[in-house]
Write an enzyme that holds these catalytic residues in place. Structure first.
Site, mmCIF file in Angstrom:
data_model
loop_
_atom_site.group_PDB
_atom_site.id
_atom_site.type_symbol
_atom_site.label_atom_id
_atom_site.label_comp_id
_atom_site.label_asym_id
_atom_site.label_seq_id
_atom_site.Cartn_x
_atom_site.Cartn_y
_atom_site.Cartn_z
ATOM 1 N N ASP A 67 0.843 -1.197 0.000
ATOM 2 C CA ASP A 67 0.000 0.000 0.000
ATOM 3 C C ASP A 67 0.879 1.247 0.000
ATOM 4 O O ASP A 67 2.061 1.199 0.332
ATOM 5 C CB ASP A 67 -0.898 0.012 1.249
ATOM 6 C CG ASP A 67 -1.976 -1.059 1.160
ATOM 7 O OD1 ASP A 67 -2.246 -1.526 0.049
ATOM 8 O OD2 ASP A 67 -2.529 -1.415 2.216
ATOM 9 N N TYR A 89 -4.430 -9.698 3.924
ATOM 10 C CA TYR A 89 -4.514 -8.249 4.179
ATOM 11 C C TYR A 89 -4.124 -8.008 5.638
ATOM 12 O O TYR A 89 -4.847 -8.411 6.556
ATOM 13 C CB TYR A 89 -5.927 -7.741 3.892
ATOM 14 C CG TYR A 89 -6.292 -7.836 2.430
ATOM 15 C CD1 TYR A 89 -5.830 -6.884 1.521
ATOM 16 C CD2 TYR A 89 -7.078 -8.875 1.944
ATOM 17 C CE1 TYR A 89 -6.160 -6.973 0.169
ATOM 18 C CE2 TYR A 89 -7.408 -8.968 0.594
ATOM 19 C CZ TYR A 89 -6.941 -8.010 -0.282
ATOM 20 O OH TYR A 89 -7.265 -8.092 -1.611
ATOM 21 N N TYR A 136 6.154 -9.286 7.886
ATOM 22 C CA TYR A 136 5.793 -7.886 8.109
ATOM 23 C C TYR A 136 6.182 -7.478 9.516
ATOM 24 O O TYR A 136 6.243 -8.306 10.436
ATOM 25 C CB TYR A 136 4.269 -7.701 7.983
ATOM 26 C CG TYR A 136 3.727 -7.988 6.612
ATOM 27 C CD1 TYR A 136 3.622 -6.974 5.659
ATOM 28 C CD2 TYR A 136 3.306 -9.277 6.270
ATOM 29 C CE1 TYR A 136 3.101 -7.237 4.394
ATOM 30 C CE2 TYR A 136 2.799 -9.545 5.004
ATOM 31 C CZ TYR A 136 2.694 -8.527 4.080
ATOM 32 O OH TYR A 136 2.182 -8.791 2.834
#
Ligand SMILES: [Zn+2]
Length: 489
Positions: free
Chosen positions: A303, A445, A372
């Site tokens: 993103d 997500y 992440y």
């Protein structure tokens, strides 16, 4: 049929030496040493035979245009061809290899056919009715013209990565030839009512026109047999160049939290000035071609507000019509330095790759792991108990509905996804902030995995914790794709 008789007849018709060799079925480099081949097949060799006549008007020696190749293989034509190729932009292409694609007029094919009928008239059963008596022009171009052009241009013939030189040839009698062929076609293949007219093409001639299928009498009603000596040779309609497609790969790190992956345009206006794609394209593709034509591909994307750190995300540029076919390491490092100057993206391991290597980027996306790091805020000071709840090294499965924010471009589904591991630690500067290290299956997500999006992702970090939690910042730390190979400087 003796070879000498065949050659004598061809000479009588004005056929050039190269075409004589074609009718003698010469192969490979036998065209390069004409005399040797003539002797091998017991034919008397005469330089320039068959091509000389005395023009009655001025008594001067004049070269005829060969009736079967219209001088395609003559020295004059070759010299003109080389001159025409040299006057294109060929000098701008830094390519060692070329490929030649020559488009010849239909009239040349008709002339081969006419000579076939003539040979049957002359030599009867010795000539097949369904197998052509000559080495085809297409084949002969490969054997005669291509090697000469390559030699003169000092290029190698490279069918895979060469610069494509497309040469379109024409002849003044082309239109007339096609009109006659259409006339013949209407007789040979009369159209049934409502049937579509089959366009005259090379393949139509090859498929439907042989002496076995069309009688000699009929053919001779419409065409001259043998083909008449023409006064004009072939003309160049156009020569176009197409450089090879090259592929440049690397890994990018996204340092900015205000940068979109591709140009972000809303209602015709740009939301952000730049994008990863544009920064990379203009610094790499410029060297090869017009960057607008380049196709940028990466192994996933992040993103706008997410950074991508660690070794970076693999990407590849597909660059068509490239002026350069190679990239030295010095130039590649220079490109990396220039991209670094953007202070938004950093790139390493820039290198040329093969087309097959694109599969690394395209395949197995769903099965890759991604690491992440998320900085998250909770409503109170983090406790040991909270950290314990979020220490799930064994991993777990989640059910994730398509997030509302992407519903405008993705269908609504509930997807099972694997979280391979989860680990939490407290931010020392602010105890209300938790750092989460998450390893997940690609396609998860992360923002929704953390806050749960009103129960649309189950379980979520929020549901495990039993209280609301929100992402402040997110970084991609590692992408499970060991490609392209790392380059040590
Ligand atoms: Zn010829």
């Amino acid at each position: 049929m003796k070879n000498q008789d065949l050659v004598d007849y061809l000479k009588e018709c004005g056929v050039c030496l190269f075409c004589q060799l074609r009718y003698l079925k010469a192969r490979g480099n036998e065209y390069q040493n004409k005399q040797e081949y003539f002797e091998k097949v017991n034919v008397l060799y005469e330089e320039d035979s068959g091509c000389i006549e005395y023009a009655p008007t001025n008594k001067k020696k004049r070269r005829n245009v060969c009736p079967t190749c219209l001088d395609l293989f003559s020295d004059d034509f070759r010299d003109q061809l080389l001159l025409s190729i040299s006057s294109t932009d060929i000098g701008k292409y830094d390519c060692d290899g070329i490929v030649i694609a020559m488009s010849i007029p239909i009239i040349l094919q008709l002339r081969q056919l006419s000579m076939w009928y003539a040979l049957i008239d002359k030599f009867g059963d010795n000539v097949s009715l369904d197998r052509t008596p000559d080495v085809s022009l297409k084949e002969a171009i490969k054997l005669i013209l291509n090697p000469t052009i390559c030699e003169k241009l000092k290029k190698s013939y490279d069918i895979n990565n060469g610069l494509m030189v497309t040469i379109n040839l024409s002849h003044s009698q082309e239109e007339e030839g096609i009109t006659r062929l259409e006339k013949l076609n209407n007789i040979v293949n009369p159209r049934k009512r409502g049937e579509k007219y089959e366009k005259i093409s090379r393949s139509l001639i090859e498929r439907k026109y042989t002496p076995a299928r069309v009688s000699s009498e009929l053919f001779k009603e419409i065409f001259d047999v043998p083909p008449l000596i023409s006064n004009e040779g072939l003309k160049f309609d156009s020569i176009s160049l197409l450089g090879p497609s090259v592929y440049v790969a690397g890994r990018y790190r996204k340092i900015s939290r205000k940068l979109s992956h591709t140009p972000w345009v809303l209602n015709g206006e740009r939301v952000m000035d730049d994008s990863i794609e544009e920064i990379i394209n203009r610094n790499i593709a410029n060297y090869f071609c017009d960057p607008k034509k380049v196709n940028f591909m990466s192994s996933g994307r992040e993103d706008v507000d997410v950074r991508c750190l660690g070794a970076g995300r693999p990407f590849v540029l597909e660059i068509p019509n490239a002026l350069q076919s190679s990239l030295n390491s010095e130039k590649a490092r220079q490109m990396e330095d220039n991209i670094d100057k953007s202070q938004k993206v950093s790139v390493r391991d820039i290198q040329m790759v093969k087309r097959e290597d694109l599969s690394h980027i395209k395949m197995g996306e769903e099965h890759k792991r991604k690491c992440y790091r998320a900085l998250c805020q909770i409503g109170s000071v983090a406790t040991i108990d909270m950290l314990r709840k979020l220490d799930l090294q064994q991993g777990f499965e989640i059910q994730q509905k398509t997030p509302i924010r992407v519903l405008h471009r993705r269908p609504l589904h509930t997807r099972p996804r694997t979280v391979y591991s989860l680990k939490a630690s407290v931010c020392q500067q602010n105890k209300c902030l938790i750092i989460l290290d998450i390893v997940t299956q690609a396609g998860t997500y992360i923002k929704e995995l953390v806050h749960g999006e009103f129960g649309r992702t189950i379980p979520s970090v929020a549901s495990l914790l039993g209280q609301p939690i929100d992402i402040v910042a997110l970084d991609v730390m590692e992408i499970d794709l060991d490609w392209p190979p790392s380059i040590s400087v």
